[in-house]
Design a protein around this motif. Structure first.
Motif, PDB file in Angstrom:
ATOM      1  N   LEU A  11      23.853  48.236 -49.425  1.00  0.00           N
ATOM      2  CA  LEU A  11      24.838  48.751 -50.269  1.00  0.00           C
ATOM      3  C   LEU A  11      24.125  49.163 -51.348  1.00  0.00           C
ATOM      4  O   LEU A  11      24.532  50.479 -51.705  1.00  0.00           O
ATOM      5  N   LEU A  12      23.249  48.639 -51.977  1.00  0.00           N
ATOM      6  CA  LEU A  12      22.655  48.881 -53.249  1.00  0.00           C
ATOM      7  C   LEU A  12      21.778  49.939 -52.860  1.00  0.00           C
ATOM      8  O   LEU A  12      21.685  51.008 -53.691  1.00  0.00           O
ATOM      9  N   LEU A  13      20.954  49.791 -51.962  1.00  0.00           N
ATOM     10  CA  LEU A  13      20.236  51.125 -51.418  1.00  0.00           C
ATOM     11  C   LEU A  13      21.176  52.535 -51.137  1.00  0.00           C
ATOM     12  O   LEU A  13      20.563  53.510 -51.707  1.00  0.00           O
ATOM     13  N   LEU A  14      22.177  52.138 -50.572  1.00  0.00           N
ATOM     14  CA  LEU A  14      23.219  53.237 -50.300  1.00  0.00           C
ATOM     15  C   LEU A  14      23.454  53.959 -51.421  1.00  0.00           C
ATOM     16  O   LEU A  14      23.603  55.138 -51.664  1.00  0.00           O
ATOM     17  N   VAL A  15      23.841  53.174 -52.477  1.00  0.00           N
ATOM     18  CA  VAL A  15      24.370  53.554 -53.700  1.00  0.00           C
ATOM     19  C   VAL A  15      22.991  54.304 -54.432  1.00  0.00           C
ATOM     20  O   VAL A  15      23.402  55.447 -55.039  1.00  0.00           O
ATOM     21  N   MET A  16      21.841  53.789 -54.407  1.00  0.00           N
ATOM     22  CA  MET A  16      20.768  54.565 -54.930  1.00  0.00           C
ATOM     23  C   MET A  16      20.432  55.582 -54.318  1.00  0.00           C
ATOM     24  O   MET A  16      20.113  56.741 -55.051  1.00  0.00           O
ATOM     25  N   ILE A  17      20.634  55.885 -53.049  1.00  0.00           N
ATOM     26  CA  ILE A  17      20.199  57.075 -52.410  1.00  0.00           C
ATOM     27  C   ILE A  17      21.252  58.222 -52.846  1.00  0.00           C
ATOM     28  O   ILE A  17      20.810  59.264 -52.623  1.00  0.00           O
TER      29      ILE A  17
END
Length: 207
Positions: A62-68
């Protein structure tokens, strides 16, 4: 108190229990067991066995998706800004190419970042010869006028009106009247980008 008044629980409070291995042995489907049945020795599911890992992995994903998503948003903003800048530069070049006045754009070190066609025609220097080079280093400004030229472009004033001589490609000196403005400064207020128009006043000086 009369013992007969004490309520008696007639329903069973125990839960039916079944061994998972025996259910498999006799091929008894779990969904056919009585409601609320307790199954003993049932092996853990993949999720139950790795629950902590799954939770942390989901959080990281989820964190990676937010960063992307944030990165894509920034890139889109940068792309829009770059397109706007290109359009602005195209309009600027279209105007300057039609102007009879020389138009120069200098950076903080007096390096030429734009040299209009009229400047090339008037001074005989092509854009390729001066682009990225400082006017003093090219010896285009007359030595007697250089101190005033440097002081004007390095000073804190937002604009200037200056008369000085520039060297033609054939070696002769031409008088010019220059008006310009600092269009970009750094955080300390020092000039980063300057735009000036230059008009040939040689005939006026001779008169």
């Amino acid at each position: 108190e009369d013992p007969g008044s004490i309520p008696v629980e007639t329903g069973s409070t125990s839960r039916p229990m079944f061994d998972f291995a025996q259910l498999k042995r006799f091929n008894l489907p779990i969904d056919k067991l009585p409601a609320g049945s307790l199954i003993l020795n049932r092996p853990l599911s993949l999720y139950e066995e790795h629950k902590t890992l799954v939770v942390w992995g989901s959080a990281v994903l989820l964190l990676l998706l937010v960063m992307i998503g944030s990165l894509l948003f920034l890139l889109q903003g940068k792309s829009r800004a770059e397109r706007a800048l290109r359009r602005s530069e195209e309009r600027f070049r279209a105007l300057t190419e039609k102007s009879t006045d020389m138009i120069l754009v200098l950076d903080r070190d007096e390096r030429v970042t734009f040299w209009s066609p009229s400047a090339e025609e008037t001074l005989g220097w092509s854009a390729g010869e001066v682009q990225g080079r400082a006017l003093p280093a090219l010896a285009l400004v007359h030595p007697d006028d250089l101190p005033a030229f440097d002081a004007t472009h390095q000073g804190p004033d937002a604009s200037w009106d200056l008369v000085y001589r520039m060297r033609h490609a054939d070696g002769r000196w031409i008088w010019f009247s220059s008006r310009g403005k600092i269009v970009q400064t750094d955080q300390m207020g020092k000039p980063l980008r300057m735009v000036g128009t230059i008009l040939d006043t040689t005939e006026r000086k001779r008169a």
